[in-house]
Scaffold this motif. Structure first.
Motif, PDB file in Angstrom:
ATOM      1  N   ASN A   1       2.361  10.710   9.959  1.00  0.00           N
ATOM      2  CA  ASN A   1       1.757   9.428  10.318  1.00  0.00           C
ATOM      3  C   ASN A   1       2.814   8.467  10.848  1.00  0.00           C
ATOM      4  O   ASN A   1       3.985   8.564  10.471  1.00  0.00           O
ATOM      5  CB  ASN A   1       1.103   8.793   9.083  1.00  0.00           C
ATOM      6  CG  ASN A   1      -0.317   9.257   8.884  1.00  0.00           C
ATOM      7  OD1 ASN A   1      -1.025   9.562   9.842  1.00  0.00           O
ATOM      8  ND2 ASN A   1      -0.738   9.314   7.624  1.00  0.00           N
ATOM      9  N   PRO A   2       2.410   7.515  11.672  1.00  0.00           N
ATOM     10  CA  PRO A   2       3.361   6.470  12.071  1.00  0.00           C
ATOM     11  C   PRO A   2       3.788   5.656  10.850  1.00  0.00           C
ATOM     12  O   PRO A   2       3.011   5.485   9.904  1.00  0.00           O
ATOM     13  CB  PRO A   2       2.572   5.608  13.059  1.00  0.00           C
ATOM     14  CG  PRO A   2       1.144   5.936  12.833  1.00  0.00           C
ATOM     15  CD  PRO A   2       1.081   7.325  12.270  1.00  0.00           C
TER      16      PRO A   2
ATOM     17  N   GLU B   1      10.221   5.214  -6.005  1.00  0.00           N
ATOM     18  CA  GLU B   1      11.282   6.221  -6.063  1.00  0.00           C
ATOM     19  C   GLU B   1      11.335   6.864  -7.441  1.00  0.00           C
ATOM     20  O   GLU B   1      10.974   6.253  -8.444  1.00  0.00           O
ATOM     21  CB  GLU B   1      12.648   5.578  -5.782  1.00  0.00           C
ATOM     22  CG  GLU B   1      12.819   5.028  -4.375  1.00  0.00           C
ATOM     23  CD  GLU B   1      12.914   6.106  -3.316  1.00  0.00           C
ATOM     24  OE1 GLU B   1      13.139   7.292  -3.653  1.00  0.00           O
ATOM     25  OE2 GLU B   1      12.741   5.768  -2.137  1.00  0.00           O
TER      26      GLU B   1
ATOM     27  N   LEU C   1       5.378   0.026   8.412  1.00  0.00           N
ATOM     28  CA  LEU C   1       6.429  -0.952   8.063  1.00  0.00           C
ATOM     29  C   LEU C   1       7.521  -0.968   9.124  1.00  0.00           C
ATOM     30  O   LEU C   1       7.965  -2.044   9.554  1.00  0.00           O
ATOM     31  CB  LEU C   1       7.014  -0.620   6.681  1.00  0.00           C
ATOM     32  CG  LEU C   1       8.135  -1.522   6.188  1.00  0.00           C
ATOM     33  CD1 LEU C   1       7.656  -2.952   5.983  1.00  0.00           C
ATOM     34  CD2 LEU C   1       8.732  -0.984   4.881  1.00  0.00           C
TER      35      LEU C   1
ATOM     36  N   ALA D   1       0.837  -1.208   0.000  1.00  0.00           N
ATOM     37  CA  ALA D   1       0.000   0.000   0.000  1.00  0.00           C
ATOM     38  C   ALA D   1       0.865   1.249   0.000  1.00  0.00           C
ATOM     39  O   ALA D   1       1.952   1.272   0.575  1.00  0.00           O
ATOM     40  CB  ALA D   1      -0.917   0.010   1.223  1.00  0.00           C
TER      41      ALA D   1
ATOM     42  N   ASP E   1       2.096   9.769   4.142  1.00  0.00           N
ATOM     43  CA  ASP E   1       3.123  10.121   5.126  1.00  0.00           C
ATOM     44  C   ASP E   1       2.608  11.150   6.140  1.00  0.00           C
ATOM     45  O   ASP E   1       3.114  11.219   7.256  1.00  0.00           O
ATOM     46  CB  ASP E   1       4.356  10.694   4.417  1.00  0.00           C
ATOM     47  CG  ASP E   1       5.071   9.633   3.598  1.00  0.00           C
ATOM     48  OD1 ASP E   1       5.121   8.475   4.034  1.00  0.00           O
ATOM     49  OD2 ASP E   1       5.581   9.977   2.506  1.00  0.00           O
TER      50      ASP E   1
HETATM   51  N1  CTP Z   1       5.040   2.796   4.745  1.00  0.00           N
HETATM   52  C1  CTP Z   1       4.396   2.532   5.929  1.00  0.00           C
HETATM   53  N2  CTP Z   1       3.929   3.558   6.717  1.00  0.00           N
HETATM   54  C2  CTP Z   1       4.090   4.832   6.332  1.00  0.00           C
HETATM   55  C3  CTP Z   1       4.769   5.136   5.118  1.00  0.00           C
HETATM   56  C4  CTP Z   1       5.222   4.082   4.341  1.00  0.00           C
HETATM   57  O1  CTP Z   1       4.254   1.360   6.279  1.00  0.00           O
HETATM   58  N3  CTP Z   1       3.631   5.809   7.110  1.00  0.00           N
HETATM   59  C5  CTP Z   1       5.564   1.685   3.949  1.00  0.00           C
HETATM   60  C6  CTP Z   1       4.988   1.532   2.562  1.00  0.00           C
HETATM   61  O2  CTP Z   1       3.855   0.706   2.559  1.00  0.00           O
HETATM   62  C7  CTP Z   1       6.144   0.895   1.803  1.00  0.00           C
HETATM   63  C8  CTP Z   1       7.377   1.423   2.508  1.00  0.00           C
HETATM   64  O3  CTP Z   1       6.931   1.900   3.782  1.00  0.00           O
HETATM   65  O4  CTP Z   1       6.147  -0.500   1.940  1.00  0.00           O
HETATM   66  C9  CTP Z   1       8.111   2.517   1.815  1.00  0.00           C
HETATM   67  O5  CTP Z   1       7.235   3.576   1.534  1.00  0.00           O
HETATM   68  P1  CTP Z   1       7.829   4.862   0.860  1.00  0.00           P
HETATM   69  O6  CTP Z   1       6.757   5.903   0.748  1.00  0.00           O
HETATM   70  O7  CTP Z   1       8.573   4.473  -0.385  1.00  0.00           O
HETATM   71  O8  CTP Z   1       8.937   5.285   1.939  1.00  0.00           O
HETATM   72  P2  CTP Z   1       8.988   6.412   3.029  1.00  0.00           P
HETATM   73  O9  CTP Z   1       9.784   5.866   4.166  1.00  0.00           O
HETATM   74  O10 CTP Z   1       7.630   6.915   3.356  1.00  0.00           O
HETATM   75  O11 CTP Z   1       9.886   7.537   2.372  1.00  0.00           O
HETATM   76  P3  CTP Z   1       9.538   8.696   1.284  1.00  0.00           P
HETATM   77  O12 CTP Z   1       8.062   8.690   1.005  1.00  0.00           O
HETATM   78  O13 CTP Z   1      10.006   9.960   1.931  1.00  0.00           O
HETATM   79  O14 CTP Z   1      10.370   8.337   0.091  1.00  0.00           O
END
Ligand code: CTP
Ligand code: CA
Length: 232
Positions: free
Chosen positions: A130-131, A153, A134, A99, A103
């Motif tokens: 948000n928390p 990315e 993952l 999912a 953020d």
């Molecule tokens: N994820 C999560 N909880 C969040 C944000 C992301 O569990 N609050 C999970 C997503 O489901 C995904 C992974 O973390 O499996 C990476 O999400 P991504 O958006 O690529 O990474 P972020 O750490 O949020 O970094 P950014 O958006 O700044 O690139």
């Protein structure tokens, strides 16, 4: 390929897949959201089911039909997705976080629709973080669990997609990180996908390109491989 079912390489395995994109309400009619359609997550759930897994699919704002033979929990917000994952976390052998989780969310939610102003002055929306679901899963991972993250990315001035993906894999410490290139005709809403699958150390295990179902099969191949070599 024919359904492997109880003879499949995920038979007896409980798999939780999150799919779609969470939405954070601003007021009763508006939300902050993202472009995720849930297609890749649904393909993962169907592929896991056909390999014999017992699948819980946590779907955030997905308009696709529920896959048959899968237990589907529909959610809207990140808090609801976190709660649904937490409910199934302890019994899960494999958790796939495909999912797109918001953020940020508005710090407060209006209890009525925010009206258009006549003076052209608009109040900014305050956001809170948000928390990271993952990260919480990885922190509390049971020995038998395999946790898979996804990463969307784009390249930028600091480095290319793989550079950012490797850094994220090391930061996230999930057993596998599926790196997805956003943009072009790949990713959101497209029938096909192209991914690179990384270890927690940021090493490349493999890559896959094709239909979302073919990509799902490649991801689950790696899940089976890492579980097989984990000394179980
Ligand atoms: N994820 C999560 N909880 C969040 C944000 C992301 O569990 N609050 C999970 C997503 O489901 C995904 C992974 O973390 O499996 C990476 O999400 P991504 O958006 O690529 O990474 P972020 O750490 O949020 O970094 P950014 O958006 O700044 O690139
Ligand atoms: Ca993010």
């Amino acid at each position: 390929p024919a359904t492997a079912g109880e003879n499949g390489d995920l038979a007896g395995t409980r798999v939780v897949v999150t799919a779609g994109g969470t939405r954070e309400p601003i007021d009763p009619v508006r939300f902050l959201g993202n472009r995720s359609t849930g297609m890749q997550g649904y393909a993962l759930a169907a592929e896991a089911r056909d390999r014999g897994a017992e699948v819980v699919l946590v779907a955030a704002n997905v308009i696709l039909p529920d896959p048959e033979g899968v237990s589907v929990v529909h959610v809207e917000t990140t808090a609801q997705l976190a709660e649904a994952v937490d409910e199934h976390r302890l019994t899960a052998d494999v958790i796939v976080m495909s999912a797109a989780v918001a953020d940020f969310r508005p710090a407060s939610v209006g209890d009525h629709k925010t009206k258009k102003t006549s003076d052209g002055v608009v109040a900014p929306i305050q956001l809170v973080v948000n928390p990271d679901i993952l990260a919480g899963l990885v922190e509390r991972r049971a020995p038998h669990q395999t946790i898979v993250g996804f990463a969307a990315e784009t390249g930028d001035a600091d480095g290319d997609v793989l550079f950012h993906g490797r850094a994220k894999a090391r930061r996230k410490k999930a057993d596998l990180l599926v790196l997805n290139e956003v943009g072009h005709d790949l990713g959101f809403g497209a029938p096909t996908n192209a991914v690179t699958i990384l270890t927690a150390d940021g090493e490349t295990l493999g890559s896959a390109e094709g239909s979302k179902r073919e990509v799902a099969a490649a991801v689950l191949d790696q899940v089976v491989t890492v579980r097989g070599t984990a000394g179980t």
